[in-house]
Design an enzyme around this catalytic site. Structure first.
Site, PDB file in Angstrom:
ATOM      1  N   LYS A  59       0.825  -1.207   0.000  1.00 28.11           N
ATOM      2  CA  LYS A  59       0.000   0.000   0.000  1.00 28.11           C
ATOM      3  C   LYS A  59       0.859   1.258   0.000  1.00 28.11           C
ATOM      4  O   LYS A  59       2.050   1.218   0.284  1.00 28.11           O
ATOM      5  CB  LYS A  59      -0.971  -0.028   1.189  1.00 28.11           C
ATOM      6  CG  LYS A  59      -2.101  -1.024   0.942  1.00 28.11           C
ATOM      7  CD  LYS A  59      -3.164  -0.978   2.006  1.00 28.11           C
ATOM      8  CE  LYS A  59      -4.301  -1.929   1.620  1.00 28.11           C
ATOM      9  NZ  LYS A  59      -5.286  -2.060   2.700  1.00 28.11           N
ATOM     10  N   ARG A 114      -3.690 -10.010   4.663  1.00 28.05           N
ATOM     11  CA  ARG A 114      -4.119 -10.058   3.260  1.00 28.05           C
ATOM     12  C   ARG A 114      -2.960  -9.526   2.428  1.00 28.05           C
ATOM     13  O   ARG A 114      -2.586  -8.364   2.575  1.00 28.05           O
ATOM     14  CB  ARG A 114      -5.369  -9.193   3.101  1.00 28.05           C
ATOM     15  CG  ARG A 114      -5.944  -9.158   1.702  1.00 28.05           C
ATOM     16  CD  ARG A 114      -7.189  -8.273   1.674  1.00 28.05           C
ATOM     17  NE  ARG A 114      -7.717  -8.163   0.324  1.00 28.05           N
ATOM     18  CZ  ARG A 114      -7.273  -7.305  -0.580  1.00 28.05           C
ATOM     19  NH1 ARG A 114      -6.294  -6.472  -0.289  1.00 28.05           N
ATOM     20  NH2 ARG A 114      -7.797  -7.282  -1.797  1.00 28.05           N
TER      21      ARG A 114
HETATM   22  C1  8Y7 Z   1      -8.067  -4.306   2.071  1.00 29.73           C
HETATM   23  C2  8Y7 Z   1      -9.131  -5.088   1.626  1.00 29.73           C
HETATM   24  C3  8Y7 Z   1      -8.290  -3.945  -0.047  1.00 29.73           C
HETATM   25  C4  8Y7 Z   1      -7.745  -4.354   3.469  1.00 29.73           C
HETATM   26  C5  8Y7 Z   1      -9.547  -5.940   3.709  1.00 29.73           C
HETATM   27  C6  8Y7 Z   1      -5.418  -2.920  -1.602  1.00 29.73           C
HETATM   28  C7  8Y7 Z   1     -10.256  -5.447  -0.578  1.00 29.73           C
HETATM   29  C8  8Y7 Z   1      -6.716  -2.246  -1.582  1.00 29.73           C
HETATM   30  N1  8Y7 Z   1      -7.537  -3.610   1.026  1.00 29.73           N
HETATM   31  N2  8Y7 Z   1      -9.855  -5.907   2.424  1.00 29.73           N
HETATM   32  N3  8Y7 Z   1      -9.259  -4.852   0.294  1.00 29.73           N
HETATM   33  N4  8Y7 Z   1      -8.510  -5.186   4.235  1.00 29.73           N
HETATM   34  N5  8Y7 Z   1     -10.239  -6.727   4.560  1.00 29.73           N
HETATM   35  O1  8Y7 Z   1      -4.417  -2.148  -1.742  1.00 29.73           O
HETATM   36  O2  8Y7 Z   1      -6.861  -3.682   3.980  1.00 29.73           O
HETATM   37  O3  8Y7 Z   1      -5.274  -4.140  -1.509  1.00 29.73           O
HETATM   38  S1  8Y7 Z   1      -8.113  -3.329  -1.670  1.00 29.73           S
END
Ligand code: 8Y7
Length: 259
Positions: free
Chosen positions: A204, A238
């Site tokens: 990020k 994640r």
């Molecule tokens: C997150 C996410 C994204 C996160 C959860 C990216 C879909 C943006 N970020 N879901 N999703 N937590 N639970 O940079 O931080 O991956 S999308």
């Protein structure tokens, strides 16, 4: 949890079929690299991203879930805020709903309760299009904690058992670098809110702000951050870089093991 984005800009080969095949292959490869969950998403939630109509999101994610299921029983999570997508994804084989809007869309809470699968509720200040314009908190950790507590209560009232809810402070979703660091530092405060905590820190833009790294050079720092989160007892991280993160998490696990 390994990230599988099924958005036209994530696999730049044009055609729908090629895009779908690439996403399925990518997902199966993440499973081999050690992902416990595959998180399938068809809506880009990056700052400034456009909305995706429900029909388009369905066309992106359902064939990918079906494609994975033809080869593997790996647990699948659906990254969506739309009740129609939740229903179709679970019917196709997904068994966790990961919602960056924490089931606030009309009908989403009811759909998740009916589907009887675990959910991840993520905190976001504002909307994806504008959330990074001027994020503001008096006390970011206390406010995010209080907000998540209220969402958990709303889900519990709708019939979702608390033990099947993961909470997530939403790193990068309406937060400055200082807000993100405060939330990561205090992540174990969210432990008591529900069934566990999920953190998404991988690649990020806070890593760009902190270290000046372009996205293609953020693997090492993302893996270190994931290890720090695991060391603080987070339930799930994640990530994009599954093989490297799996090594780091095995190391943390060995380090933490009672003799
Ligand atoms: C997150 C996410 C994204 C996160 C959860 C990216 C879909 C943006 N970020 N879901 N999703 N937590 N639970 O940079 O931080 O991956 S999308």
């Amino acid at each position: 949890m390994g990230i599988v984005n099924v958005t036209p800009d994530s696999f730049s080969d044009g055609g729908r079929h090629l895009e779908m095949t690439a996403a399925v292959e990518h997902a199966l490869s993440l499973a081999e690299q050690g992902a416990d969950w595959l998180d399938i998403g068809g809506e880009s939630t990056r700052p400034g991203a456009a909305d995706v109509p429900v029909e388009e999101e369905l066309k992106r994610v359902v064939p990918v879930i079906e494609g994975i299921r033809r080869h593997s029983q790996q647990p699948i999570s659906i990254d969506t805020s739309k009740p129609e997508v939740m229903r179709a994804a679970v019917a196709a084989g997904a068994s966790l709903i990961n919602d960056v809007r924490a089931l606030r869309a009309p009908g989403a809470l009811e759909a998740a309760a009916e589907l009887r699968v675990p959910v991840c509720l993520m905190h976001m200040q504002g909307q994806p299009r504008t959330m990074q314009q001027a994020p503001h908190y008096a006390d970011v950790v206390a406010e995010v904690e209080q907000w998540l507590r209220q969402r958990v209560a709303a889900c519990a009232a709708a019939g979702i058992p608390e033990s099947t809810i993961l909470v997530d402070p939403g790193i990068g979703f309406g937060k400055t670098l200082a807000h993100n660091l405060a939330l990561m530092r205090a992540c174990d405060r969210f432990d008591q809110l529900a069934g566990g905590v999920l953190m998404g820190v991988s690649r990020k833009s806070w890593l760009e702000k902190l270290l000046g790294l372009p996205v293609e050079d953020r693997t090492c720092s993302s893996v270190v951050a994931a290890a720090l989160m695991a060391q603080r007892g987070m339930t799930m991280v994640r990530v994009h870089d599954v093989a490297e993160t799996a090594q780091a998490l095995r190391l943390v696990q060995a380090w933490e093991q009672e003799q």
